[in-house]
Design an enzyme around this catalytic site. Structure first.
Site, PDB file in Angstrom:
ATOM      1  N   ARG A 183       3.765   7.827   2.726  1.00  0.00           N
ATOM      2  CA  ARG A 183       2.378   8.145   2.800  1.00  0.00           C
ATOM      3  C   ARG A 183       1.852   9.325   3.755  1.00  0.00           C
ATOM      4  NH1 ARG A 183       2.799   5.383  -1.201  1.00  0.00           N
ATOM      5  NH2 ARG A 183       1.580   3.320  -1.677  1.00  0.00           N
ATOM      6  N   SER A 209      -5.575   0.910  -1.667  1.00  0.00           N
ATOM      7  CA  SER A 209      -5.195   0.155  -0.565  1.00  0.00           C
ATOM      8  C   SER A 209      -5.727   0.770   0.892  1.00  0.00           C
ATOM      9  CB  SER A 209      -3.716   0.256  -0.522  1.00  0.00           C
ATOM     10  OG  SER A 209      -3.243  -0.439  -1.572  1.00  0.00           O
ATOM     11  N   GLU A 229      -4.352   3.463   5.530  1.00  0.00           N
ATOM     12  CA  GLU A 229      -3.990   4.471   4.510  1.00  0.00           C
ATOM     13  C   GLU A 229      -5.076   5.347   3.913  1.00  0.00           C
ATOM     14  OE1 GLU A 229      -1.926   3.974  -0.143  1.00  0.00           O
ATOM     15  OE2 GLU A 229      -1.055   2.774   1.614  1.00  0.00           O
TER      16      GLU A 229
END
Length: 310
Positions: free
Chosen positions: A166, A215, A297
């Protein structure tokens, strides 16, 4: 601010709320929508070095705080959404939607199906090494074209971006304008069937009709039986949120979805402060319950409202 010779649209004090999926946030000092790459180069070369630059995609994974953003926000549009296919290479403009890239690739018998259900555009997908179903941008990335903060167009490689879970080591102030991906060949019909199944599964398990930003937290790293910190790891963020009794938790108009507890939604009238406060409350209570620290996130940028009013 006066920049001579630009052909795109430069707007002062531009609200960003309607440009984000969560529909919250204050104004940017300026919003620039360049006509093309040369126009973007021209603006960045002319901007004073101390001026902050913030590249913004479609706002699918973003909270802009209520006090707004002291920066020139760069938002790429139609001049940056082309998709070209040559052999097993797919080159997409940064503004091309992930879903469109997946479909066009499938039409050509190339497998980028993992992009189909990822919200947002190619620029954001590369910057955050987006992925699902065990596949990531890093797995297919060849190179990208960026415009550096001083207006230079150049290519960057995977070695420079240092892909991780990520995240990437993206050059400060640079704007990604296109990316080239190498996709494995597969049967077109099978690829489209797979994407249809993915969409069905997503709609059944996620609040796709609500205002969300995907998310909220990364899956906790270090808990995979395979040793790889990714979306197929054993421990999921939604599970530790559920274990802490936080499914449906709310503050103001912000709520952790009843349908998927790692999705934060704006039920109507939420402020950016509501959303961020709820997220931090979830992080604190999950840590108290399990000793696990959830990492955001969703990207959060800008200033709280009280700072702007000082």
């Amino acid at each position: 601010m006066n920049i001579d010779g630009i052909r795109g649209k430069l707007t002062a004090n531009r609200s960003l709320a309607e440009l984000t999926w969560l529909r919250v946030g204050g104004a940017a000092d300026y919003l620039f929508q360049p006509a093309d790459v040369a126009d973007l180069q021209h603006l960045l070369a002319q901007l004073p070095a101390q001026t902050e630059v913030f590249p913004m995609g479609v706002g699918s994974n973003l909270i802009v705080r209520d006090g707004g953003l002291r920066a020139v926000v760069i938002r790429l549009g139609r001049g940056f959404n082309s998709i070209e296919i040559a052999g097993d290479l797919v080159t997409a403009g940064a503004a091309a939607l992930d879903a469109h890239v997946a479909r066009r690739a499938a039409d050509a018998g190339l497998d980028l199906t993992f992009l189909r259900t990822i919200p947002g555009s190619v620029g954001g997908a590369v910057r955050m090494n987006a992925g699902c179903y065990g596949s990531y941008i890093a797995d297919v990335f060849v190179s990208a074209q960026i415009v550096t903060r001083d207006g230079v167009l150049r290519e960057v490689t995977a070695d420079e971006l240092k892909f991780a879970y990520r995240q990437t080591a993206f050059p400060e102030g640079a704007v990604l304008v296109s990316a080239t991906l190498r996709a494995p060949a597969a049967n077109t019909t099978i690829l489209h069937e797979r994407m249809a199944e993915q969409l069905k599964k997503r709609d059944e398990s996620q609040p796709t009709k609500e205002r969300s930003a995907g998310s909220t937290f990364r899956n906790p790293a270090g808990f995979s039986s395979t040793g790889r910190a990714d979306d197929v790891q054993d421990l999921k963020a939604w599970k530790v949120i559920d274990d802490a009794g936080l499914r449906g938790a709310s503050i103001g108009g912000a709520q952790m979805s009843e349908k998927h507890s790692n999705f934060m939604i704006n039920t109507g009238g939420a402020s950016a402060a509501d959303l961020e406060t709820l997220g931090e409350d979830v992080r604190k209570k999950v840590y108290a319950n399990s000793g696990i620290t959830l990492e955001w996130e969703i990207k959060r940028v800008g200033e709280p409202l009280f700072e702007q009013s000082k």
